[in-house]
Design a protein around this motif. Structure first.
Motif, PDB file in Angstrom:
ATOM      1  N   MET A   1      10.155 -23.816 -36.590  1.00  0.00           N
ATOM      2  CA  MET A   1      10.530 -22.448 -36.278  1.00  0.00           C
ATOM      3  C   MET A   1      11.767 -22.539 -35.390  1.00  0.00           C
ATOM      4  SD  MET A   1       6.602 -21.577 -35.249  1.00  0.00           S
ATOM      5  CE  MET A   1       6.949 -20.019 -34.451  1.00  0.00           C
TER       6      MET A   1
ATOM      7  N   LEU B   1       8.672 -25.576 -32.431  1.00  0.00           N
ATOM      8  CA  LEU B   1       9.598 -24.478 -32.162  1.00  0.00           C
ATOM      9  C   LEU B   1      10.851 -25.051 -31.517  1.00  0.00           C
ATOM     10  CD1 LEU B   1      10.378 -21.434 -31.779  1.00  0.00           C
ATOM     11  CD2 LEU B   1       9.167 -21.546 -29.579  1.00  0.00           C
TER      12      LEU B   1
ATOM     13  N   GLY C   1       4.518 -28.079 -29.984  1.00  0.00           N
ATOM     14  CA  GLY C   1       3.370 -27.336 -30.492  1.00  0.00           C
ATOM     15  C   GLY C   1       2.093 -27.665 -29.749  1.00  0.00           C
TER      16      GLY C   1
ATOM     17  N   ALA D   1       0.256 -16.700 -34.546  1.00  0.00           N
ATOM     18  CA  ALA D   1       0.451 -17.691 -33.485  1.00  0.00           C
ATOM     19  C   ALA D   1      -0.705 -18.684 -33.441  1.00  0.00           C
ATOM     20  CB  ALA D   1       0.604 -16.984 -32.135  1.00  0.00           C
TER      21      ALA D   1
ATOM     22  N   ASP E   1      -0.331 -20.992 -36.573  1.00  0.00           N
ATOM     23  CA  ASP E   1       0.872 -21.832 -36.595  1.00  0.00           C
ATOM     24  C   ASP E   1       1.105 -22.553 -35.266  1.00  0.00           C
ATOM     25  OD1 ASP E   1       1.287 -20.877 -39.141  1.00  0.00           O
ATOM     26  OD2 ASP E   1       2.689 -19.315 -38.519  1.00  0.00           O
TER      27      ASP E   1
ATOM     28  N   TRP F   1       9.730 -14.945 -32.870  1.00  0.00           N
ATOM     29  CA  TRP F   1       9.959 -15.556 -34.188  1.00  0.00           C
ATOM     30  C   TRP F   1       8.886 -15.094 -35.180  1.00  0.00           C
ATOM     31  CZ3 TRP F   1       8.020 -18.392 -38.129  1.00  0.00           C
ATOM     32  CH2 TRP F   1       8.921 -19.058 -38.973  1.00  0.00           C
ATOM     33  N   LEU F   2       7.630 -15.131 -34.771  1.00  0.00           N
ATOM     34  CA  LEU F   2       6.529 -14.787 -35.667  1.00  0.00           C
ATOM     35  C   LEU F   2       6.519 -13.298 -36.015  1.00  0.00           C
ATOM     36  CD1 LEU F   2       3.841 -17.007 -33.959  1.00  0.00           C
ATOM     37  CD2 LEU F   2       4.725 -17.328 -36.285  1.00  0.00           C
TER      38      LEU F   2
ATOM     39  N   ASP G   1       3.060 -25.843 -35.267  1.00  0.00           N
ATOM     40  CA  ASP G   1       4.432 -25.905 -35.768  1.00  0.00           C
ATOM     41  C   ASP G   1       5.422 -26.087 -34.616  1.00  0.00           C
ATOM     42  OD1 ASP G   1       3.440 -25.543 -38.256  1.00  0.00           O
ATOM     43  OD2 ASP G   1       4.094 -23.459 -38.474  1.00  0.00           O
TER      44      ASP G   1
ATOM     45  N   GLU H   1       7.908 -20.055 -23.940  1.00  0.00           N
ATOM     46  CA  GLU H   1       7.471 -20.477 -25.267  1.00  0.00           C
ATOM     47  C   GLU H   1       6.674 -19.362 -25.950  1.00  0.00           C
ATOM     48  OE1 GLU H   1       4.946 -23.931 -27.656  1.00  0.00           O
ATOM     49  OE2 GLU H   1       5.034 -24.006 -25.457  1.00  0.00           O
ATOM     50  N   ARG H   2       5.766 -18.718 -25.211  1.00  0.00           N
ATOM     51  CA  ARG H   2       4.983 -17.624 -25.804  1.00  0.00           C
ATOM     52  C   ARG H   2       5.901 -16.489 -26.258  1.00  0.00           C
ATOM     53  NH1 ARG H   2       1.215 -19.206 -21.809  1.00  0.00           N
ATOM     54  NH2 ARG H   2       2.155 -17.826 -20.253  1.00  0.00           N
TER      55      ARG H   2
ATOM     56  N   TRP I   1       9.179 -16.663 -27.045  1.00  0.00           N
ATOM     57  CA  TRP I   1      10.002 -17.070 -28.187  1.00  0.00           C
ATOM     58  C   TRP I   1       9.179 -17.196 -29.469  1.00  0.00           C
ATOM     59  CZ3 TRP I   1      12.675 -21.048 -24.576  1.00  0.00           C
ATOM     60  CH2 TRP I   1      13.829 -20.476 -24.025  1.00  0.00           C
ATOM     61  N   ARG I   2       7.980 -17.783 -29.374  1.00  0.00           N
ATOM     62  CA  ARG I   2       7.124 -17.880 -30.565  1.00  0.00           C
ATOM     63  C   ARG I   2       6.753 -16.484 -31.068  1.00  0.00           C
ATOM     64  NH1 ARG I   2       4.846 -22.654 -32.307  1.00  0.00           N
ATOM     65  NH2 ARG I   2       5.227 -24.465 -30.968  1.00  0.00           N
TER      66      ARG I   2
END
Length: 382
Positions: free
Chosen positions: A220, A41, A54, A33, A36, A289-290, A39, A282-283, A285-286
């Motif tokens: 992402m 999202l 981002g 995180a 990236d 994904w990560l 990046d 956002e945290r 979902w990121r």
């Protein structure tokens, strides 16, 4: 008798790798995180698309379902003929149960009031959708025709319930032969209204994404939460947002960077959280994904001699191809498929066709041929 509990030492070893906020899995996700953070999202939910640019920048949101102009109006007309089929099934299930009759009378009242409310001015001046520009008269005729034919059928069926059987409905209403029954089959109406509604979604979302100037090679992408039926849209092939985003990117979006996560948190602009809530989303979902991506990256390094798993962009899994705007058999086959296959989103009847046609016609919605609409003449007063 005491319930079984795992050995505490073994459980500690288990949590050291995963299932703990201080585990190796959590730490590698946090490390990714940080690296990236720039990046973009993109998260697509059941009704909205959210872009997180981002580095903590405020999210940008675009809706594509219930809160958008014309969606409810067109979907209501899509549902009207189908409602008659459901009434027929209710009557078929139990001939002694008169619930169908009360529902038919209620539907009849709604259809009459909708027909009276419909007008060219409604579509041109109030709903006012760019992708329908120049087609408002024809759409108003489609609505008037669908309401009128449905009203007539309901009135007759309330007097003679045999007319609400599937055999006469198919013969006279849904799929009549030329010169018999209604002049435009109701199957055509359903496909046409599906197509018009999705055309607007693809046109607006595509233009919105293009305006954001996204670095698609680093994007992402998460298709998050339930989309349509609880059993539907859990793969790239059955979730049309994957194909829509890939085509909107100019085919630059690497398919391997798109994850469908039906059990991840959803989101709706109608119940939008505050800034702190969006930051937390956002945290989440990121991180999701990560965390998923970390397994992919490790696998590629751990098994270099084994054949890689390749993700290929696909659309509308095994949907019959529409070879011409008048290909009624393919359109009807698609309608049956999306109703009968629990893995399909209802919009998959038209999604891949509309997405591809819009791109092949220079992003001009007026040039997109829609089966049941472009090739049909709807009688009406407008």
């Amino acid at each position: 008798m005491m319930s079984y509990q795992p050995n505490a030492v073994f459980a500690g070893l288990f949590r050291a790798f995963t299932s703990d906020g201080q585990s190796i899995g959590a730490h590698i996700t946090q490390q990714m995180a940080r690296l990236d953070a720039k990046d973009p999202l993109i998260v697509s939910t059941g009704s909205d698309i959210v872009l997180f640019p981002g580095e903590g920048a405020a999210p940008l949101i675009e809706s594509f379902r219930k809160s958008t102009r014309g969606f409810i109006e067109l979907t209501a007309i899509s549902h009207l003929p189908l409602a008659l089929a459901y009434l027929a099934r209710m009557r078929e299930l139990s001939s002694d149960d008169e619930t169908w009759r009360a529902d038919a009378e209620k539907l009849l009242d709604h259809a009459r009031r909708t027909r009276a409310e419909n007008s060219v001015a409604l579509w041109r001046d109030r709903i006012s959708v760019d992708s329908f520009s120049g087609q408002e008269h024809k759409i108003a005729n489609l609505v008037d025709y669908t309401c009128g034919a449905s009203i007539e059928r309901l009135e007759r069926a309330l007097a003679d319930s045999a007319l609400l059987g599937f055999e006469p409905l198919l013969r006279d209403f849904f799929d009549p032969k030329p010169g018999q029954g209604v002049p435009v089959p109701m199957n055509d109406v359903m496909f046409a209204t599906f197509g018009l509604a999705f055309l607007d979604i693809v046109y607006r979302i595509g233009n919105w994404l293009d305006a954001q100037r996204i670095d698609w090679t680093r994007a992402m992408v998460l298709v998050s939460g339930q989309s349509g039926r609880p059993t539907a849209g859990v793969t790239w092939a059955s979730n049309n947002m994957c194909h829509l985003l890939w085509r909107a990117s100019g085919r630059l979006l690497p398919p391997e960077r798109v994850f469908v996560a039906p059990h991840a948190p959803g989101f709706s602009i109608e119940s939008m959280p505050d800034n702190a809530g969006m930051a937390e989303l956002e945290r989440t979902w990121r991180g999701l994904w990560l965390n998923t991506r970390s397994s992919i990256d490790v696998a590629r390094r751990l098994f270099p001699e084994q054949p890689p798993y390749s993700v290929e962009p696909t659309s509308a899994q095994d949907m019959p191809p529409i070879t011409a705007v008048g290909d009624r058999a393919a359109a009807n086959a698609r309608l049956r498929r999306i109703m009968e296959d629990p893995t399909q989103l209802l919009s998959n009847a038209v999604a891949d066709y509309i997405v591809d046609q819009l791109h092949e016609n220079g992003n001009d919605p007026r040039r997109v041929p829609i089966p049941g609409f472009t090739n049909a003449t709807y009688p009406g007063p407008y």
